[in-house]
Design an enzyme around this catalytic site. Structure first.
Site, PDB file in Angstrom:
ATOM      1  N   HIS A  66       0.849  -1.197   0.000  1.00  0.00           N
ATOM      2  CA  HIS A  66       0.000   0.000   0.000  1.00  0.00           C
ATOM      3  C   HIS A  66       0.884   1.246   0.000  1.00  0.00           C
ATOM      4  O   HIS A  66       1.874   1.313   0.736  1.00  0.00           O
ATOM      5  CB  HIS A  66      -0.895  -0.003   1.245  1.00  0.00           C
ATOM      6  N   ASN A  67       0.534   2.211  -0.855  1.00  0.00           N
ATOM      7  CA  ASN A  67       1.321   3.454  -0.930  1.00  0.00           C
ATOM      8  C   ASN A  67       2.824   3.145  -0.897  1.00  0.00           C
ATOM      9  O   ASN A  67       3.569   3.627  -0.042  1.00  0.00           O
ATOM     10  CB  ASN A  67       0.944   4.400   0.213  1.00  0.00           C
ATOM     11  N   GLU A  96       1.651   0.060  -5.453  1.00  0.00           N
ATOM     12  CA  GLU A  96       0.712   1.175  -5.609  1.00  0.00           C
ATOM     13  C   GLU A  96       1.478   2.450  -5.967  1.00  0.00           C
ATOM     14  O   GLU A  96       2.510   2.758  -5.366  1.00  0.00           O
ATOM     15  CB  GLU A  96      -0.099   1.394  -4.335  1.00  0.00           C
ATOM     16  N   ASP A  98       0.593   6.508  -6.573  1.00  0.00           N
ATOM     17  CA  ASP A  98      -0.319   7.654  -6.585  1.00  0.00           C
ATOM     18  C   ASP A  98       0.221   8.707  -7.547  1.00  0.00           C
ATOM     19  O   ASP A  98       1.298   9.258  -7.309  1.00  0.00           O
ATOM     20  CB  ASP A  98      -0.441   8.256  -5.185  1.00  0.00           C
ATOM     21  N   HIS A 111       1.603  11.319  -1.864  1.00  0.00           N
ATOM     22  CA  HIS A 111       0.304  11.143  -1.229  1.00  0.00           C
ATOM     23  C   HIS A 111      -0.436  12.472  -1.296  1.00  0.00           C
ATOM     24  O   HIS A 111      -0.125  13.397  -0.544  1.00  0.00           O
ATOM     25  CB  HIS A 111       0.469  10.683   0.230  1.00  0.00           C
ATOM     26  N   GLU A 145      -3.168   4.891  -8.665  1.00  0.00           N
ATOM     27  CA  GLU A 145      -4.166   5.810  -8.120  1.00  0.00           C
ATOM     28  C   GLU A 145      -4.011   7.083  -8.949  1.00  0.00           C
ATOM     29  O   GLU A 145      -3.188   7.942  -8.650  1.00  0.00           O
ATOM     30  CB  GLU A 145      -3.917   6.056  -6.633  1.00  0.00           C
TER      31      GLU A 145
END
Length: 529
Positions: A66-67, A96, A98, A111, A145
């Protein structure tokens, strides 16, 4: 045969030539043998790819982060390429990213709406290209994302194609597929997970055409995840079989969902083949409309509620569609949830913050020791069968339990205590089984005072494990603390069915996952089924 094996062991580990010639083994030779990989607790077969890798992707647990760009907290910490490098080295197969608009038409990774630092999208992709297949040959999924404008989405598409080249999957493997391809068929391939416009057939028809400036817009249902009260009420409505559409939420006076227009550059959309990101609405909606190449991302809070309310339906859903679970937004400190509860219902991509040590990452690392650290583990048959009746919250009807017996004999050069002036720890070992709720159990030894060098317990523990296919065992060595609580000294986690029988050595790792060699536990293992 036994004599030949003994002779080979002597030849390999006995350091004294005259003892070796006599076909005998000295104490030094025996210690070398017991400390070798041949006597490790992890089965040799589990340390290599041995499972059938020809099933469709949705039949596997997939190591997911995640992230991935974050190496600290979710609000103020730095973004760093090391997040991707370290995750890939650990066998992670779903990363992931973003993506946001940057200056000079250069997309950036960070983020959004926080003070975390920014990375260029291009440098992230270059780092992934370099390390993608160092640990595992099997496909890497880039979960985007995507918050970029169409013009910078086109830049992203150009970067992906130029950096990955032929490794980037940009077309179907078969003409008219009705199921996902296998990890074996996708070896050394990069898959893009993003929003997609149109069908796979339409994507193929556009192959080779100039897509510059082509933008499609679609309407998406956006969920307000911040209101826990409305979320729980809406969840009950969504899971009511009489309600087929999310409009029922609005009609009920619960403005949980709103519609928004999303623009997607065709150049990026057409790079999405087997991993199309699709908003999860309800299990019934998925049964009616979801396509084989569409996958869902569900937050841990909603997923936990669904698993309790509709556990069996959740499993039927994950038997067909890749489902990704991600940490809730309130985990600003990058803490993690227990991934076991979502593996129990067949969720393929249980995404954790890899930078945060602790129990969840111990379970993650332990589970994916299996199948050669390839990042893909074939799910048990009862989580792949589309007609399964399995429910982790209920006692299985056709159980085939394992009776596991472990005699914890001694410790070998255990880490010293940092809380003691003499560094002499009061050592205790905790054995914990993780799996379906009925299998979760925790036992511990007595305390051996002021001895971390060679403590001896000689204690026997027996566990009856109903669903061993999902069970992990965690060995934790602690220093007993009466006031401040026990001090963590080391741990080792692995799947129960990957344990070797007989006298075995359990290596220990630090909280950060580093080897504490030569620290180890000496145990005897026996199990019957």
């Amino acid at each position: 045969m036994t004599t030949n094996i003994a002779f080979e062991i002597i030849q390999k580990y006995e350091p004294i030539e005259e003892v070796k010639r006599a076909h005998q083994m000295s104490f030094e030779g025996f210690i070398r043998y017991m400390g070798s990989p041949e006597c490790q607790i992890l089965k040799t077969d589990c340390g290599k790819v041995y499972q059938d890798m020809n099933h469709p992707l949705n039949d596997y647990f997939i190591s997911s982060s995640h992230n991935t760009y974050l190496v600290s907290d979710q609000l103020l910490g730095p973004s760093d390429l090391w997040g991707y490098v370290s995750a890939l080295v650990k066998g992670c197969r779903c990363l992931e990213i973003d993506c946001w608009d940057g200056s000079r038409n250069e997309p950036v990774v960070y983020h959004g709406y926080t003070l975390t630092s920014k990375l260029l999208f291009k440098t992230v992709i270059q780092s992934i290209q370099k390390y993608a297949f160092i640990t595992s040959d099997y496909p890497v999924v880039l979960s985007l994302e995507n918050h970029c404008s169409p013009s910078q989405q086109e830049v992203m598409a150009d970067i992906l194609q130029s950096v990955f080249g032929d490794a980037l999957l940009s077309d179907m493997l078969d003409d008219f597929p009705d199921k996902l391809p296998s990890p074996k068929a996708l070896k050394f391939k990069i898959l893009v997970r993003n929003k997609k416009i149109g069908s796979l057939r339409e994507t193929r028809e556009r192959k080779g055409s100039d897509k510059h400036g082509q933008v499609e817009e679609y309407e998406e249902i956006d969920q307000d995840v911040d209101d826990e009260v409305k979320e729980s009420k809406a969840l009950a409505i969504l899971e009511d079989d009489s309600q087929k559409e999310p409009g029922a939420i609005i009609a009920a006076g619960l403005p949980l969902f709103r519609r928004r227009r999303v623009k997607v550059a065709m150049a990026l959309s057409d790079l999405v083949i087997y991993t199309k990101a699709e908003k999860f609405i309800s299990f019934q909606h998925s049964r009616l409309y979801q396509q084989f190449n569409e996958s869902n991302s569900i937050g841990e809070s909603e997923a936990r509620k669904l698993s309790k309310l509709k556990g069996h339906e959740f499993i039927l859903h994950t038997s067909k569609f890749i489902t990704r679970i991600y940490p809730k937004a309130t985990r600003a400190d990058s803490s993690n949830f227990n991934p076991q509860e979502f593996w129990n219902i067949g969720c393929q991509m249980v995404a954790l913050n890899f930078q945060t040590p602790g129990l969840p990452m111990d379970l993650q690392n332990g589970k994916f020791l299996d199948n050669g650290c390839s990042g893909y583990i074939l799910k048990p048959h009862f989580l792949r069968d589309i007609k399964t009746e399995f429910n982790p919250n209920e006692t299985p009807k056709d159980i085939d339990p394992v009776t596991l017996t472990i005699r914890l004999i001694s410790g070998i050069q255990l880490p010293p205590s940092n809380h003691s002036s003499s560094n002499k720890a009061d050592t205790v070992v905790v054995l914990e089984i993780f799996g379906v709720p009925n299998d979760h159990v925790k036992r511990q030894t007595r305390v051996i005072k002021r001895n971390a060098f060679c403590p001896r317990w000689n204690e026997t523990f027996t566990f009856i494990i109903q669903v061993p296919e999902l069970a992990l065992i965690r060995f934790v060595v602690e220093n007993q603390g009466l006031i401040t609580g026990n001090e963590f000294l080391g741990q080792y986690t692995l799947p129960v069915l990957c344990m070797n029988k007989g006298y075995r050595r359990v290596p220990l790792f630090s909280k950060m996952g580093e080897s504490l060699e030569p620290a180890a536990l000496f145990i005897y293992v026996w199990y019957v089924r």
